[in-house]
Design an enzyme around this catalytic site. Structure first.
Site, PDB file in Angstrom:
ATOM      1  N   ASP A   1      11.770   2.698   5.382  1.00 29.14           N
ATOM      2  CA  ASP A   1      11.367   1.294   5.220  1.00 29.14           C
ATOM      3  C   ASP A   1      12.604   0.431   5.448  1.00 29.14           C
ATOM      4  OD1 ASP A   1      10.511  -1.261   3.974  1.00 29.14           O
ATOM      5  OD2 ASP A   1       8.804  -0.081   3.293  1.00 29.14           O
TER       6      ASP A   1
ATOM      7  N   TYR B   1      -1.807 -10.103  16.134  1.00 32.96           N
ATOM      8  CA  TYR B   1      -1.759  -9.004  15.153  1.00 32.96           C
ATOM      9  C   TYR B   1      -2.897  -8.015  15.425  1.00 32.96           C
ATOM     10  CZ  TYR B   1      -1.932  -6.432  10.789  1.00 32.96           C
ATOM     11  OH  TYR B   1      -1.966  -5.423   9.859  1.00 32.96           O
TER      12      TYR B   1
ATOM     13  N   ILE C   1       0.849  -1.202   0.000  1.00 33.21           N
ATOM     14  CA  ILE C   1       0.000   0.000   0.000  1.00 33.21           C
ATOM     15  C   ILE C   1       0.883   1.250   0.000  1.00 33.21           C
ATOM     16  CG2 ILE C   1      -1.813   1.278   1.210  1.00 33.21           C
ATOM     17  CD1 ILE C   1      -2.697  -1.374   2.494  1.00 33.21           C
TER      18      ILE C   1
END
Ligand code: UDP
Length: 323
Positions: free
Chosen positions: A31, A149, A12
């Site tokens: 990142d 999660y 995304i």
């Protein structure tokens, strides 16, 4: 604006970065390339307004460098996808909770507004569908690793709202099964990416369980539009927003659709969930968003139909395989 996208080399994130650059913004990507990939940024790789910092969101030095000159943050960096979560739950918790805590602290210290990415996974097995943002949640026990999660993202949401109460301009987006080009069938385990890869190889499409479980799939371009609006519109501040497509489909029907769109006459193979994920696994039997809050606050509605999005994803997939 100068915008920081953590996780900007991810699925995304890379689409969001492309859109921000196209809209004229300057973008810094932070990142660590553990889930994200350099190739995801290839279409904009040498853009003069893009800066890539390879680093971890839990690393204060990397964060400090990434925040230089930044006016708005989209925090997407996270360990995502069931296979990755099950492989190393501890790392997932450290990155997803520790990383968000650091990013929010950095935003608060500098007075920079932020949009935090969460997930429809927080609804768990759900109380009612379509699910609205203020609905109660129904998660399974901690002996089932899948829920770690959901809990990590829920804690991210609590952190964000706690900072909002201290005056930070922060909003949360809950994504509902985003799909499209660059979704990695191995890395994240996304069902649509997997079905496309299987169809491409002429292998059976693996439907887990009886295939009657449902999901709502939102095309990545729509998810990016919703995210952008949440990030920039003042009305979104302090809110949690579902970003999803209201159309619901069973996984078996999805497999049949992928087969029709790809034109590959592959069989469908049903696999028991316990065989795929082990005995300590719980499936989410249904998932569909109530999109009225995003419509009211952001004027946002997903536009791309599943047929159109699958078609576009398949075209990308074929083009990739030919390179
Ligand atoms: N699924 C499937 N076959 C696959 C991968 C996934 O039938 O090869 C199913 C999975 O059990 C779930 C749905 O597809 O019901 C969506 O799975 P995904 O991992 O994409 O996302 P989830 O919504 O479960 O987080």
């Amino acid at each position: 604006m100068h915008v920081l996208v953590t996780g900007g080399a991810g699925f995304i994130g890379s689409h969001l970065v492309e859109r921000l650059l196209a809209d004229g913004h300057t973008v810094t990507v932070l990142d660590d390339l553990s889930g994200g990939r350099r190739e995801n940024l290839a279409p904009v790789g040498d853009h003069p307004r893009l800066r890539l910092i390879v680093g971890d969101v839990t690393d204060p030095a990397a964060l400090g460098a990434a925040f230089e000159g930044v006016e708005l943050v989209f925090h997407l960096a996270a360990v995502v996808g069931i296979p990755r979560v099950l492989a190393d739950p501890l790392r997932m918790i450290r990155v997803n909770v520790g990383g968000t805590e650091r990013v929010l602290e950095a935003c608060a210290a500098r007075g920079v507004p932020v949009c935090v990415a969460s997930s429809s996974e927080v609804y768990g097995k759900g109380i009612r569908w379509p699910a609205a943002e203020d609905d109660d949640l129904r998660l399974g026990p901690p002996t089932v690793p899948r829920w770690a999660y959901a809990v990590s993202k829920l804690l991210d949401e609590h952190l964000a709202l706690a900072w909002a109460r201290r005056g930070l301009s922060v909003r949360v987006v809950r994504y509902f099964n985003v799909y499209g080009p660059r979704a990695d069938p191995q890395g994240y385990g996304y069902v649509i990416a997997r079905f496309m890869e299987q169809a491409w190889r002429g292998e059976p499409l693996t439907v887990y369980g009886d295939g009657r479980q449902t999901r709502s799939f939102i095309y990545v371009e729509d998810a990016v539009e919703g995210t952008l609006r949440a990030g920039v519109l003042p009305a979104a501040a302090g809110h949690v927003l579902n970003i999803g497509h209201p159309e619901e489909i069973s996984i078996l029907a999805l497999a049949e659709k992928v087969r029709a769109i790809t034109g590959r006459s592959v069989p469908i193979r049903f696999l028991p969930l316990a065989e795929v994920y082990g005995p300590d696994f719980e499936e989410v039997p249904r998932r569909v968003p109530d999109v009225s809050k995003a419509r009211a606050l952001l004027g946002f509605e997903a536009r791309v139909t599943l047929d159109e999005g699958l078609q576009r994803t398949w075209e990308w997939w074929q083009a990739c395989q030919r390179v």
